[in-house]
Write an enzyme that holds these catalytic residues in place. Structure first.
Site, mmCIF file in Angstrom:
data_model
loop_
_atom_site.group_PDB
_atom_site.id
_atom_site.type_symbol
_atom_site.label_atom_id
_atom_site.label_comp_id
_atom_site.label_asym_id
_atom_site.label_seq_id
_atom_site.Cartn_x
_atom_site.Cartn_y
_atom_site.Cartn_z
ATOM 1 N N ASP A 73 -5.766 -5.133 6.125
ATOM 2 C CA ASP A 73 -5.156 -6.038 5.145
ATOM 3 C C ASP A 73 -3.674 -6.392 5.365
ATOM 4 O O ASP A 73 -2.870 -5.513 5.662
ATOM 5 C CB ASP A 73 -5.194 -5.398 3.747
ATOM 6 C CG ASP A 73 -6.512 -4.757 3.419
ATOM 7 O OD1 ASP A 73 -7.457 -4.887 4.195
ATOM 8 O OD2 ASP A 73 -6.578 -4.111 2.352
ATOM 9 N N GLU A 101 -11.418 -5.109 -4.642
ATOM 10 C CA GLU A 101 -10.232 -4.633 -3.921
ATOM 11 C C GLU A 101 -9.184 -5.749 -3.878
ATOM 12 O O GLU A 101 -9.489 -6.922 -4.114
ATOM 13 C CB GLU A 101 -10.596 -4.265 -2.476
ATOM 14 C CG GLU A 101 -11.643 -3.170 -2.344
ATOM 15 C CD GLU A 101 -11.935 -2.774 -0.901
ATOM 16 O OE1 GLU A 101 -12.095 -1.574 -0.649
ATOM 17 O OE2 GLU A 101 -12.017 -3.654 -0.020
HETATM 18 C C1 FRU Z 1 -9.379 -3.466 1.763
HETATM 19 C C2 FRU Z 1 -9.075 -1.978 1.672
HETATM 20 C C3 FRU Z 1 -8.202 -1.709 0.465
HETATM 21 C C4 FRU Z 1 -7.504 -0.438 0.855
HETATM 22 C C5 FRU Z 1 -7.303 -0.628 2.340
HETATM 23 C C6 FRU Z 1 -7.388 0.635 3.132
HETATM 24 O O1 FRU Z 1 -9.710 -3.884 3.035
HETATM 25 O O2 FRU Z 1 -10.272 -1.241 1.621
HETATM 26 O O3 FRU Z 1 -8.909 -1.626 -0.744
HETATM 27 O O4 FRU Z 1 -6.308 -0.250 0.183
HETATM 28 O O5 FRU Z 1 -8.306 -1.529 2.769
HETATM 29 O O6 FRU Z 1 -7.015 0.415 4.459
#
Ligand code: FRU
Length: 546
Positions: A59, A241
């Site tokens: 992300d 998320e």
């Molecule tokens: C989304 C996610 C988020 C988390 C991160 C962990 O892709 O699963 O929810 O904070 O990636 O790397």
């Protein structure tokens, strides 16, 4: 002592850590040259999309504009090309196109690894962490405590903050972390914070398993629950998320509406992870959907906008835009809402065939609220700064297309990096078209319009290597949110990806691919019915590594 980021280990980095507080200090300049050298000539390395010089990336995090720089932090595992202990990688840009890599901003500490989150500039110094003259840049992130998770606890995700007083170059974790404890919910993460001007307070939008929780704070340090939204609406095929909440003007009116972005994994219309959104009003405490939007959401399964029977309204219907959120603190004079997503999908992100690094970000995009036959929708379009990379252009003449129209043959360049813009006109109701991207190995990706389904699509079944995952090859569909015979379409192609913007960005699809040779050949195919080119341009996009 954590392993240091290879590119920054030139004696400039000073890492210190104690129980609750750690600081990373460095100048960050040496990283740039090596990162540049490392990225110019590797198979599948995008040439104008952001990628980490090495290691794993997911992300985009903490996107914030400050003192002339767009900051991009990102979920990063520097020690491996698969997901693992998360850090915040860091880069800055003056135009969201050309990036300077900086050393890692946030390292794991005793409270956990550093999951996704946001950053803001505390202009009024509400936190007291900076001064009025030099406001702090504050990162708000999720601590993920893997040991607590292994021990079977439910409260292993909490929210912490860190601050920087020198344009994001050096970071100090707040000594009172975590600032938001976990009430006993396993998925409790990805805080996106905004300054709510009307109420003179901060709002944190947090993803909590199957809904969003809104918290408020006077100072970024003390948080209070305001309300929950979404447990019964929208797509729920997976965990919610990476949310985002912001106001957008409604194009062509004096009105403004609030947009709530909610990423979800899995449960996207074409499988795996994707970005859905809601349109409504936020009063500083509660988010309430627009009645018209809500009706559209409920009607969605019965009208042509549904893809594969999936509920939800999506910012990008391709398989490879996820965790997309927007930049904070973009100056009012600029006025744009700027968005960027991760160009992969959790369904296969860990196994795509790249060696030194994994994943790219999408091109930065501008979001707008526009009217469509399905009601108000969020349209997205590449930022105008992309023009900084424009090379020579081939201009198409107006013409009917009978079967196949070669486009790249006449262009004064031959690269797998270009911006193709076509104004197409359908001359018969059964008219359908495809833009074919191909190479000398006879591999191809097709991006087109299916007249029977009345949907756009990307077909990557024969676009190169698909052997790494059974879930990769396929055709992906998206609704058309426009009527009429005119089809303005735009494709950004960059070695291993295509971003497709139809009808001015009302329909967007992003897909990645891994061809054995570069997709330098472009043709327009009319497979049934008749289509005409009204105008068109194929423009080379230069590499950011030149
Ligand atoms: C989304 C996610 C988020 C988390 C991160 C962990 O892709 O699963 O929810 O904070 O990636 O790397």
């Amino acid at each position: 002592m954590k392993k240091l980021y290879a590119l920054a280990a030139l004696g400039t980095l000073l890492y210190s850590c104690n129980a609750n507080q750690s600081a990373v200090e460095n100048t960050g300049t040496e990283a740039t040259t090596e990162a540049t050298a490392a990225t110019s000539d590797e198979p599948h390395r995008p040439q104008f999309h952001f990628t980490p010089p090495s290691g794993w990336m997911n992300d985009p995090n903490g996107m914030v504009y400050h003192n002339g720089e767009y900051h991009l932090f990102y979920q990063h595992n520097p020690d491996s090309t698969v997901w693992g202990p998360m850090h915040w990688g860091h880069a800055v840009s003056r135009d969201m196109v050309d990036w300077e890599h900086l050393p890692i901003a946030l390292y794991p500490d005793s409270l956990g690894t550093i999951f996704s989150g946001s950053a803001v500039v505390d202009v009024n110094n509400t936190s007291g962490l900076g001064t009025a003259a030099n406001p702090a840049m504050v990162a708000i992130f999720t601590y993920h405590n893997a040991e607590a998770e292994k021990a079977g606890k439910d409260d292993f995700q909490t929210q912490g903050i860190a601050f920087s007083l020198d344009n994001g170059r050096n970071w100090t974790k707040y000594e009172g972390n975590p600032v938001l404890e976990n009430p006993g919910i396993r998925d409790f993460r990805d805080p996106k914070v905004l300054w709510y001007e009307e109420g003179q307070k901060w709002i944190m939008t947090l993803a909590v398993k199957d809904h969003i929780s809104f918290y408020s704070s006077p100072n970024l340090l003390d948080w209070k629950l305001e309300s929950d939204f979404g447990a019964n609406v929208g797509a729920h095929g997976g965990v919610w998320e990476c949310p985002d909440l912001f106001k957008l003007p409604v194009e062509g009116t004096d009105e403004e509406k609030w947009v709530l972005i909610v990423n979800i994994n899995p449960g996207a219309p074409n499988g795996g992870s994707g970005t859905q959104y809601f349109i409504g009003n936020f009063d500083g405490s509660k988010f309430v959907m627009d009645p018209q939007f809500e009706a559209g959401l409920q009607a969605e399964p019965t009208i042509a906008t549904t893809v594969n029977g999936q509920e939800g309204i999506w910012l990008d219907y391709g398989r490879d835009e996820y965790a997309g959120v927007t930049w904070a603190n973009v100056p009012e004079e600029d006025g744009r809402r700027l968005f960027m997503g991760w160009m992969s999908n959790w369904a296969y992100a860990n196994v795509v065939p790249t060696e030194k690094w994994r994943s790219a970000m999408t091109m930065a995009r501008t979001l707008e609220l526009v009217d469509t036959p399905a009601g108000l929708r969020v349209a997205s379009y590449p930022v105008k700064e992309l023009q900084h990379l424009y090379g020579p252009t081939y201009t198409l003449e107006a013409q009917d297309v009978a079967g196949a129209l070669p486009i790249s043959e006449k262009a004064p360049f031959s690269t797998p990096t270009f911006d193709l813009q076509l104004e197409l006109e359908r001359l018969s109701p059964d008219g359908q078209f495809a833009v074919e991207l191909s190479n000398d190995q006879n591999q191809k990706a097709l991006v087109g319009y299916d007249a029977t389904r009345k949907q756009y699509y990307i077909d990557r079944r024969n676009a190169g290597d698909t052997s790494f995952s059974d879930d990769f090859a396929g055709i992906h569909y998206a609704p058309r949110l426009a009527n009429g015979a005119s089809f303005p379409v735009r494709l950004l192609v960059d070695v291993a990806s295509v971003e497709f913007f139809a009808d001015g960005g009302k329909t967007v699809m992003t897909d990645i691919f891994f061809p054995d040779g570069p997709f330098t050949k472009v043709r327009l195919l009319t497979e049934s019915g008749e289509f005409k080119v009204d105008s068109g341009k194929l423009t080379e996009l230069k590499s950011i590594y030149n």
